[in-house]
Design a protein around this motif. Structure first.
Motif, PDB file in Angstrom:
ATOM      1  N   CYS A   1      -0.781  10.188  -2.004  1.00 43.35           N
ATOM      2  CA  CYS A   1      -1.805   9.210  -1.644  1.00 43.35           C
ATOM      3  C   CYS A   1      -2.446   9.565  -0.312  1.00 43.35           C
ATOM      4  O   CYS A   1      -3.669   9.451  -0.147  1.00 43.35           O
ATOM      5  CB  CYS A   1      -1.200   7.805  -1.585  1.00 43.35           C
ATOM      6  SG  CYS A   1      -0.946   7.069  -3.213  1.00 43.35           S
TER       7      CYS A   1
ATOM      8  N   ASP B   1     -10.423  -5.384   5.559  1.00 41.61           N
ATOM      9  CA  ASP B   1     -11.502  -4.412   5.724  1.00 41.61           C
ATOM     10  C   ASP B   1     -11.875  -4.173   7.185  1.00 41.61           C
ATOM     11  O   ASP B   1     -12.689  -3.297   7.480  1.00 41.61           O
ATOM     12  CB  ASP B   1     -12.735  -4.825   4.922  1.00 41.61           C
ATOM     13  CG  ASP B   1     -13.215  -6.225   5.277  1.00 41.61           C
ATOM     14  OD1 ASP B   1     -12.571  -6.892   6.105  1.00 41.61           O
ATOM     15  OD2 ASP B   1     -14.239  -6.637   4.705  1.00 41.61           O
TER      16      ASP B   1
ATOM     17  N   GLY C   1      -5.981  -0.821  -6.658  1.00 38.03           N
ATOM     18  CA  GLY C   1      -6.796   0.349  -6.954  1.00 38.03           C
ATOM     19  C   GLY C   1      -7.758   0.140  -8.105  1.00 38.03           C
ATOM     20  O   GLY C   1      -8.263   1.110  -8.676  1.00 38.03           O
TER      21      GLY C   1
ATOM     22  N   ALA D   1      -7.713   4.944  -2.838  1.00 34.20           N
ATOM     23  CA  ALA D   1      -6.738   4.591  -3.880  1.00 34.20           C
ATOM     24  C   ALA D   1      -7.441   4.157  -5.163  1.00 34.20           C
ATOM     25  O   ALA D   1      -6.966   4.448  -6.267  1.00 34.20           O
ATOM     26  CB  ALA D   1      -5.811   3.491  -3.375  1.00 34.20           C
ATOM     27  N   THR D   2      -8.582   3.466  -5.038  1.00 30.83           N
ATOM     28  CA  THR D   2      -9.307   3.075  -6.250  1.00 30.83           C
ATOM     29  C   THR D   2      -9.838   4.306  -6.983  1.00 30.83           C
ATOM     30  O   THR D   2      -9.855   4.339  -8.220  1.00 30.83           O
ATOM     31  CB  THR D   2     -10.478   2.116  -5.944  1.00 30.83           C
ATOM     32  OG1 THR D   2     -11.461   2.783  -5.159  1.00 30.83           O
ATOM     33  CG2 THR D   2     -10.009   0.874  -5.227  1.00 30.83           C
TER      34      THR D   2
ATOM     35  N   TYR E   1      -9.059   3.747   3.216  1.00 30.36           N
ATOM     36  CA  TYR E   1      -7.850   4.257   2.556  1.00 30.36           C
ATOM     37  C   TYR E   1      -7.685   3.591   1.182  1.00 30.36           C
ATOM     38  O   TYR E   1      -7.380   4.254   0.183  1.00 30.36           O
ATOM     39  CB  TYR E   1      -6.634   3.977   3.437  1.00 30.36           C
ATOM     40  CG  TYR E   1      -5.361   4.635   2.964  1.00 30.36           C
ATOM     41  CD1 TYR E   1      -4.990   5.899   3.427  1.00 30.36           C
ATOM     42  CD2 TYR E   1      -4.526   4.001   2.044  1.00 30.36           C
ATOM     43  CE1 TYR E   1      -3.813   6.504   2.997  1.00 30.36           C
ATOM     44  CE2 TYR E   1      -3.360   4.601   1.600  1.00 30.36           C
ATOM     45  CZ  TYR E   1      -3.013   5.856   2.078  1.00 30.36           C
ATOM     46  OH  TYR E   1      -1.852   6.462   1.641  1.00 30.36           O
ATOM     47  N   LEU E   2      -7.907   2.276   1.127  1.00 32.34           N
ATOM     48  CA  LEU E   2      -7.796   1.565  -0.151  1.00 32.34           C
ATOM     49  C   LEU E   2      -8.882   1.997  -1.128  1.00 32.34           C
ATOM     50  O   LEU E   2      -8.648   2.073  -2.336  1.00 32.34           O
ATOM     51  CB  LEU E   2      -7.872   0.061   0.087  1.00 32.34           C
ATOM     52  CG  LEU E   2      -6.636  -0.559   0.764  1.00 32.34           C
ATOM     53  CD1 LEU E   2      -6.915  -1.987   1.197  1.00 32.34           C
ATOM     54  CD2 LEU E   2      -5.441  -0.517  -0.174  1.00 32.34           C
ATOM     55  N   ASP E   3     -10.065   2.318  -0.610  1.00 29.12           N
ATOM     56  CA  ASP E   3     -11.125   2.830  -1.480  1.00 29.12           C
ATOM     57  C   ASP E   3     -10.718   4.167  -2.104  1.00 29.12           C
ATOM     58  O   ASP E   3     -11.038   4.445  -3.271  1.00 29.12           O
ATOM     59  CB  ASP E   3     -12.426   2.997  -0.690  1.00 29.12           C
ATOM     60  CG  ASP E   3     -13.093   1.666  -0.369  1.00 29.12           C
ATOM     61  OD1 ASP E   3     -12.761   0.664  -1.023  1.00 29.12           O
ATOM     62  OD2 ASP E   3     -13.946   1.632   0.546  1.00 29.12           O
TER      63      ASP E   3
ATOM     64  N   TRP F   1      -8.464  -4.978  -5.862  1.00 28.07           N
ATOM     65  CA  TRP F   1      -8.695  -3.921  -4.866  1.00 28.07           C
ATOM     66  C   TRP F   1      -7.386  -3.314  -4.370  1.00 28.07           C
ATOM     67  O   TRP F   1      -7.242  -2.090  -4.289  1.00 28.07           O
ATOM     68  CB  TRP F   1      -9.494  -4.508  -3.700  1.00 28.07           C
ATOM     69  CG  TRP F   1      -9.949  -3.521  -2.669  1.00 28.07           C
ATOM     70  CD1 TRP F   1     -10.442  -2.268  -2.890  1.00 28.07           C
ATOM     71  CD2 TRP F   1      -9.972  -3.709  -1.249  1.00 28.07           C
ATOM     72  NE1 TRP F   1     -10.773  -1.666  -1.701  1.00 28.07           N
ATOM     73  CE2 TRP F   1     -10.496  -2.536  -0.674  1.00 28.07           C
ATOM     74  CE3 TRP F   1      -9.615  -4.771  -0.416  1.00 28.07           C
ATOM     75  CZ2 TRP F   1     -10.657  -2.379   0.700  1.00 28.07           C
ATOM     76  CZ3 TRP F   1      -9.781  -4.624   0.952  1.00 28.07           C
ATOM     77  CH2 TRP F   1     -10.293  -3.440   1.494  1.00 28.07           C
ATOM     78  N   LEU F   2      -6.400  -4.158  -4.067  1.00 22.55           N
ATOM     79  CA  LEU F   2      -5.119  -3.655  -3.569  1.00 22.55           C
ATOM     80  C   LEU F   2      -4.357  -2.863  -4.631  1.00 22.55           C
ATOM     81  O   LEU F   2      -3.452  -2.101  -4.308  1.00 22.55           O
ATOM     82  CB  LEU F   2      -4.257  -4.808  -3.063  1.00 22.55           C
ATOM     83  CG  LEU F   2      -4.735  -5.474  -1.772  1.00 22.55           C
ATOM     84  CD1 LEU F   2      -3.960  -6.766  -1.517  1.00 22.55           C
ATOM     85  CD2 LEU F   2      -4.586  -4.522  -0.595  1.00 22.55           C
TER      86      LEU F   2
ATOM     87  N   ILE G   1       0.845  -1.200   0.000  1.00 27.69           N
ATOM     88  CA  ILE G   1       0.000   0.000   0.000  1.00 27.69           C
ATOM     89  C   ILE G   1       0.876   1.244   0.000  1.00 27.69           C
ATOM     90  O   ILE G   1       1.846   1.345   0.756  1.00 27.69           O
ATOM     91  CB  ILE G   1      -0.922   0.006   1.232  1.00 27.69           C
ATOM     92  CG1 ILE G   1      -1.821  -1.225   1.235  1.00 27.69           C
ATOM     93  CG2 ILE G   1      -1.781   1.278   1.254  1.00 27.69           C
ATOM     94  CD1 ILE G   1      -2.662  -1.367   2.497  1.00 27.69           C
TER      95      ILE G   1
END
Length: 387
Positions: A202, A241, A292, A255-256, A251-253, A289-290, A196
């Motif tokens: 970011c 999650d 993005g 990034a997407t 945070y990952l959302d 997902w990871l 990540i």
């Protein structure tokens, strides 16, 4: 159904246009060529190349001649491969393709650039400890985003029909640096968290989305340290999650959304010049997902989603395409890459059955990987299958 073969510019240079395009049209019988415009480091074996069997590809090299005026004053700029000398293989391919009535696609590796990442580590992703992953460029970085859109504008001058966008997203920890070493088993959770990006850009994007970015970074750092220290802890699965009360997932959302907005900018640049943007998703539905990758969002942004249909059986290819439909990508919005080599196909009937399944599902375009890496007999297999 449209068809093309992926190839390197060095295939054209080593064989010459008559042999190269003759194999594409007379043996494979395809209607286009997808030529690598920017590519990463590799070492490959070329079964039918008349000049060499093993070739090393340079890190992050361009296989066209950039316009110096377009890149003046910019740190991130394409660097021509030494393999092309003073030639412009993209110009040569464009002239030949258009004369022969073939489509030309630009296969472009965007963020996996193992030259620019080393030259400008501040443009590379940074993990929770601040370590830079120098084989990549970060999609949130403004200079990287400008580089991506300018690259598309450069390729437009060759009369390209479509940009095949590979690596227009984040990457995980393991992404092909030579001699990567993991002597202790990190476990899937630590490995995922190490991939990540927590660079300034970011974290700013996440903060703008209401995510406590610094707290997420600290929580991820603590979780990684615990798993690096304790072998038993490393083996324990953890749902990303739920980490940090869901803040890691948020945070990952974010990034997407970064990847989707970058794809939108690149698609807009392509559209201005009459080109399509094909977003290449090699991970597959539910696995991006990871990186993005939000497939439903990207399907509404890019002109097309492309995936790898690498499989031994036609039924497995059908399942791959069907899985995309479950994630909001209709077969009519896809292109699929097949391998005609013996690793995937036991003969032309196998390949023909895969093509027929794609046609029946409504997939409008099929590509074949890879011109220089296959035997000429595999090229014949394509021609027999298409016929």
């Amino acid at each position: 159904m449209e068809s093309s073969v992926l190839a390197f510019a060095t295939d054209l240079l080593d064989e010459g246009p008559d042999a190269f395009f003759g194999n594409l049209t007379e043996r494979a019988g395809v209607g286009g060529v997808t030529l690598a415009s920017v590519y990463h480091e590799a070492r490959d074996v070329f079964p039918h190349n008349p000049r060499r069997v093993v070739r090393y590809l340079e890190p992050g090299a361009a296989y066209f001649r950039p316009d110096p005026a377009r890149w003046a004053g910019r740190r991130l700029a394409p660097v021509p491969s030494t393999a092309i000398g003073d030639r412009d293989p993209f110009a040569e391919a464009a002239e030949q393709a258009h004369r022969r009535g073939l489509r030309l696609h630009a296969w472009t590796v965007f963020c996996h650039n193992d030259r620019l990442g080393f030259q400008h580590p501040d443009c590379a992703p940074a993990n929770a400890f601040g370590d830079r992953h120098r084989t990549e460029l970060c999609p949130a970085n403004p200079e990287v985003r400008e580089y991506a859109t300018t690259l598309v504008e450069e390729l437009a001058r060759y009369g390209v029909d479509a940009i095949r966008a590979e690596s227009l997203h984040f990457h995980g920890l393991r992404h092909g640096y030579h001699h990567e070493r993991y002597f202790e088993d990190l476990g899937p959770t630590a490995e995922a968290l190490l991939g990540i990006c927590f660079c300034t850009h970011c974290r700013a994007a996440a903060t703008a989305a209401g995510v406590p970015a610094d707290e997420v970074r600290d929580a991820v750092r603590e979780e990684i340290r615990a798993r690096l220290t304790d072998e038993r802890r490393a083996a324990e699965p953890a749902a990303l999650d739920t980490l940090a009360d869901g803040a890691v997932a948020a945070y990952l959302d974010a990034a997407t959304r970064t990847v989707t907005s970058l794809a939108a900018e690149v698609a807009e640049a392509a559209d201005r010049h009459g080109m399509r943007l094909t977003f290449m998703d090699g991970a597959g539905p539910g696995k991006g997902w990871l990186s993005g990758i939000d497939l439903p969002a990207l399907a509404g942004t890019a002109h097309q989603i492309e995936t790898l249909g690498y499989a031994r059986t036609p039924e497995a290819v059908r399942e791959k395409v069907a899985a995309f439909a479950l994630h909001g990508v209709r077969p009519q919005e896809m292109a699929v890459i097949l391998r005609p080599m013996s690793s995937d196909c036991d003969g032309p009937d196998n390949l023909a059955a895969k093509i027929e399944i794609l046609r029946a599902l409504g997939v409008p375009e099929v590509e074949f990987y890879h011109y220089g890496l296959m035997r000429l007999s595999s090229m014949d297999r394509i021609g027999a299958a298409l016929r």
